[in-house]
Enzyme design. Structure first.
Site, PDB file in Angstrom:
ATOM      1  N   LEU A   1      10.894  32.915  39.192  1.00  0.00           N
ATOM      2  CA  LEU A   1      10.094  31.908  38.490  1.00  0.00           C
ATOM      3  C   LEU A   1       8.621  32.007  38.850  1.00  0.00           C
ATOM      4  CD1 LEU A   1      12.506  28.883  39.047  1.00  0.00           C
ATOM      5  CD2 LEU A   1      12.366  30.380  37.034  1.00  0.00           C
ATOM      6  N   HIS A   2       7.774  31.809  37.852  1.00  0.00           N
ATOM      7  CA  HIS A   2       6.333  31.750  38.062  1.00  0.00           C
ATOM      8  C   HIS A   2       6.000  30.517  38.892  1.00  0.00           C
ATOM      9  CE1 HIS A   2       2.036  31.507  36.951  1.00  0.00           C
ATOM     10  NE2 HIS A   2       2.146  32.819  36.773  1.00  0.00           N
ATOM     11  N   TYR A   3       4.909  30.566  39.629  1.00  0.00           N
ATOM     12  CA  TYR A   3       4.534  29.406  40.447  1.00  0.00           C
ATOM     13  C   TYR A   3       4.060  28.228  39.602  1.00  0.00           C
ATOM     14  CZ  TYR A   3      -0.239  31.100  39.770  1.00  0.00           C
ATOM     15  OH  TYR A   3      -1.424  31.517  39.219  1.00  0.00           O
ATOM     16  N   SER A   4       3.537  28.477  38.406  1.00  0.00           N
ATOM     17  CA  SER A   4       3.122  27.390  37.512  1.00  0.00           C
ATOM     18  C   SER A   4       4.344  26.831  36.790  1.00  0.00           C
ATOM     19  CB  SER A   4       2.127  27.897  36.467  1.00  0.00           C
ATOM     20  OG  SER A   4       0.932  28.293  37.088  1.00  0.00           O
ATOM     21  N   MET A   5       4.341  25.525  36.581  1.00  0.00           N
ATOM     22  CA  MET A   5       5.454  24.859  35.917  1.00  0.00           C
ATOM     23  C   MET A   5       4.928  23.954  34.816  1.00  0.00           C
ATOM     24  SD  MET A   5       7.763  23.809  39.235  1.00  0.00           S
ATOM     25  CE  MET A   5       6.406  23.233  40.258  1.00  0.00           C
TER      26      MET A   5
END
Length: 176
Positions: A127-131
């Site tokens: 998962l990317h760190y941005s949500m």
């Protein structure tokens, strides 16, 4: 086949403390950025019965006794968390272009992310760190614009994700 960009996840847990509580139920919906649904995943995670009895107490669980009872009754049919994590990784492999960022999405999804970090580290690594957190929109709309989305609070994973997607769609209508 069109690939997804957003991994909407909702977890039902025995409580909110990732150090003491465990994931009971997982639902995921893969969507594109236009919020078109591409695929859905659901699983029950088997949790120690003693932990359930110890942690699923208090005002929240008393107020939401129907959800609590349903989560407890399905526990016997659960899978080990490692199996669920492998299935979610397979879900990502089939529905996302893994060369592109995979953004976690949901309502107060930072809390779910803590449990993912703790119990599903291989998934977390994908998962990317941005949500995309719908609760940020909720805070702004309710406090600055005095507009409130009426979302049912079933406290069941798939229902909650569908509600979050509908909620974001509602907020986006104000941008048009």
């Amino acid at each position: 086949m069109k690939k997804a960009t957003l991994l909407w996840i909702d977890l039902e847990m025995t409580g909110l403390d990732p150090a003491k509580d465990k994931i009971l139920e997982v639902a995921a919906i893969a969507t594109d950025m236009e919020l078109n649904q591409i695929a859905t995943y659901e699983a029950i995670v088997k949790v120690n019965d003693e932990l359930i009895k110890e942690r699923m107490v208090g005002e929240f669980w008393e107020k939401n006794s129907n959800s609590r009872d349903a989560l407890i009754s399905q526990n016997a049919n659960g899978k080990p968390v490692e199996t669920v994590e492998r299935e979610l990784l397979d879900f990502i492999k089939h529905n996302f272009d893994t060369k592109n960022p995979i953004y976690l999405a949901g309502n107060s999804v930072h809390q779910d992310r803590k449990f993912i970090e703790n119990e599903m580290p291989a998934l977390n690594d994908k998962l990317h760190y941005s949500m995309l957190d719908v609760s940020a929109w909720k805070i702004y709309f309710e406090n600055a614009l005095h507009k409130k989305f009426a979302k049912p609070e079933n406290h069941r994973a798939l229902d909650d994700i569908n509600g979050s997607i509908e909620e974001l769609k509602w907020y986006l209508t104000f941008l048009k």
